[in-house]
Design an enzyme around this catalytic site. Structure first.
Site, short mmCIF file in Angstrom:
data_model
loop_
_atom_site.label_atom_id
_atom_site.label_comp_id
_atom_site.label_asym_id
_atom_site.label_seq_id
_atom_site.Cartn_x
_atom_site.Cartn_y
_atom_site.Cartn_z
N SER A 43 8.44 -15.56 1.74
CA SER A 43 8.34 -14.15 2.14
C SER A 43 7.46 -13.91 3.38
CB SER A 43 7.85 -13.36 0.94
OG SER A 43 7.92 -12.01 1.21
N GLU A 349 4.11 -0.54 -3.60
CA GLU A 349 2.81 -1.03 -3.15
C GLU A 349 2.61 -0.49 -1.74
OE1 GLU A 349 1.82 -5.14 -5.08
OE2 GLU A 349 3.70 -5.36 -4.01
N ALA A 350 1.34 -0.35 -1.35
CA ALA A 350 1.07 0.18 -0.01
C ALA A 350 1.72 -0.69 1.06
CB ALA A 350 -0.44 0.27 0.21
N ARG A 486 -8.80 -11.35 -0.81
CA ARG A 486 -8.49 -10.15 -0.01
C ARG A 486 -9.57 -9.09 -0.22
NH1 ARG A 486 -3.69 -11.41 2.07
NH2 ARG A 486 -2.06 -12.27 0.71
#
Ligand code: G16
Length: 523
Positions: A43, A349-350, A486
């Site tokens: 991805s 999701e953002a 993150r």
């Protein structure tokens, strides 16, 4: 570990994992007596990486128990592989004489062809039958698995069938857009130099003149996800290279396997404006809610987000739109399950990964309104719009192509410009950073990843830092797709968000065993 979206790492070390996931998919197929999907992709990760995602019978992500088996199989020594397989067969009471069917797809990475071959070999070595779809987007493979297992009720299990279903619904929707000019029908698309670009090209003929797409980063010369694609645009908060962005023009970016999408434009002063998954969820849920009201349907609807959702979006949804908002851990697999608890669940999701789920009972109510001789014209129109909305949506998983068609249709029907969409609410300035640590598993989180339980002292440090700024919020979590921690921070100004993100990164670096140089301030 089978992470946020399967296994992901450098492609060179993945051969055996792929073979073993072929074995596991075959067992899962025997167990469920249904077709299972295996998608070879990493991805949004860099081109050198690759990965694998398993798809369950209804097109959803594989269940947590089977994620555990995937982790066990991936980590077994060669000599122990047979025992590990026998263990799963015994625990799940699998009838090995049951037929197995596995659909396999892959993205455009140079390593994907041989890795998908390893999956196919895994399937056939346990006597499974496979169908190799070759180059497809991840959501297309999910769609095909669902179509196959619902015996065509969800659609035809072919790429062509997918285009036909989505594009026909899109064209029916767009017929409701009066006065839509050619300018409004134009969209600039950054294909991240990946599979999404190829598939949009294939689909274009089904769209007629209803959507004119200028395709950039189509893979003809650029590198996959390199300075382009949805993840780059969202995290860097700037346009991709390779796309000519003209003031006021609507643009969007897909990610490397086309399951995420973000929109953006630049204003007359050249300022970049991002419309991420939160803005997409707001647009879609507003549209659906208005149609439900017009149709006189009373159903329970929720928007599902993660900790990354901008504070302004959550406030707008709860306080202005009066919609139920739920927060889950990162990973669409988590959002999907919460969304299923509602008649209508809009999950995003953002980072632009999401879709809409509608229960069978809502679909039936909509059909009844369409069929009923007593429905007035307004109700019937709203019901038809809802039905075509359902058909344009890929309910199996977040899908950049399907989301793009739905967003384009909504903007056209509402006669809304990208600027008007952006103005629904104003995002709080935010920043995302990555910190490299020796072992990211030292970070343990709770409360949908909004608070850190370990290492000791980290959450206290974050709390103290957040207090220094206004409207501030910050959290940290180990990534499930990259070897990093993150960091997210938001605050009332970009300077504050940047400073907070940097200070929290330093706390992670110092308390969680950072490696390499200390994080440097952004300014
Ligand atoms: C995957 C998941 C997403 C998740 C993203 C980032 O996206 O499907 O749900 O948000 O990874 O995950 P993490 O922060 O754990 O690395 P994709 O598009 O890369 O498959």
């Amino acid at each position: 570990q089978y992470g946020t979206a399967g296994f992901r790492t450098n492609a060179k070390v993945l051969d055996h994992i792929m073979f073993r996931m072929g074995l596991l998919a075959t067992l899962r197929s025997k167990k469920t007596k249904a077709t299972i999907g295996v998608m070879v992709t990493a991805s949004h990760n860099p081109e050198e990486d690759n990965g694998v995602k398993l798809v369950d019978p209804m097109g959803e992500m594989v269940t947590p128990t089977w994620e555990g088996y995937a982790t066990q199989l991936a980590n077994a020594e060669d000599d122990d592989l047979l025992m590990a397989l026998k263990d799963i067969i015994a625990k799940e009471e699998i009838n090995m004489s049951q037929e197995a069917h596995v659909f396999v797809g892959r993205d455009t990475r140079s390593s994907s062809a041989s890795l998908s071959q390893a999956v196919l070999e895994g399937v056939s070595s346990l006597g499974g039958l496979n169908k190799d779809y070759g180059l497809v987007t991840t959501p297309q493979l999910h769609y095909m698995v669902c179509c196959q297992n619902t015996r065509g009720k969800y659609g035809e299990a072919t790429v062509e069938g997918y285009y036909k279903k989505l594009c026909q619904a899109f064209i029916k929707l767009i017929k409701n857009a009066s006065n839509c000019t050619d300018d409004q029908k134009h969209l600039s698309l950054d294909g991240a130099n990946g599979i999404g670009a190829l598939k949009v090209r294939e689909m274009e003929s089904h769209l007629g003149k209803e959507l004119q797409i200028s395709l950039y980063n189509d893979g003809s010369n650029g590198k996959l996800n390199y300075q382009c694609g949805a993840d780059f645009v969202k995290v860097q908060q700037k346009p991709p290279t390779g796309l000519e962005i003209k003031p006021g023009e609507r643009c969007c970016s897909f990610d490397g396997d086309a399951d995420r999408i973000v929109y953006y434009y630049s204003d007359s002063e050249g300022k970049f404006h991002l419309l991420d998954g939160d803005k997409i969820a707001t647009l879609i849920s507003t549209f659906i809610k208005e149609l439900l009201t017009q149709a006189g349907l009373n159903v329970n609807m929720a928007v599902v987000q993660t900790a990354y959702a901008n504070g302004s979006s959550t406030r707008y949804l709860e306080e202005t739109m009066k919609v139920t908002v739920k927060c889950t851990k990162t990973g669409v697999k988590h959002l999907h399950h919460v969304a299923q608890e509602f008649d209508i669940g809009v999950y995003f999701e953002a980072n632009g990964h999401g879709t809409v789920l509608l229960s069978k009972s809502v679909e039936d109510k909509i059909q009844q309104l369409i069929d009923s001789p007593n429905s007035d014209d307004e109700k019937k129109r709203a019901a038809l719009l809802l039905q075509n909305t359902i058909n344009v949506v890929n309910q199996t998983v977040g899908d950049a192509i399907s989301d793009m068609l739905l967003i384009e249709a909504i903007l056209a029907i509402k006669g809304m410009t990208v600027q008007q969409w952006d103005a629904i609410y104003t995002d709080l300035p935010n920043r995302q950073l990555k910190v490299k640590v020796a072992d990211r598993r030292v970070i343990d989180t709770t409360d949908a990843e909004r608070r850190a339980l370990s290492p000791a002292g980290l959450q206290d440090a974050i709390d103290a830092l957040v207090k220094k700024y206004s409207l501030a919020r910050s959290f940290v979590r180990p990534s499930g797709t990259e070897d990093v921690v993150r960091v997210y921070a938001e605050a009332d100004t970009q300077e504050s968000a940047d400073a907070l993100a940097h200070e929290v990164s330093l706390a992670v670096y110092r308390l969680a065993g950072g490696v390499g140089d200390e994080p440097k301030p952004l300014h």
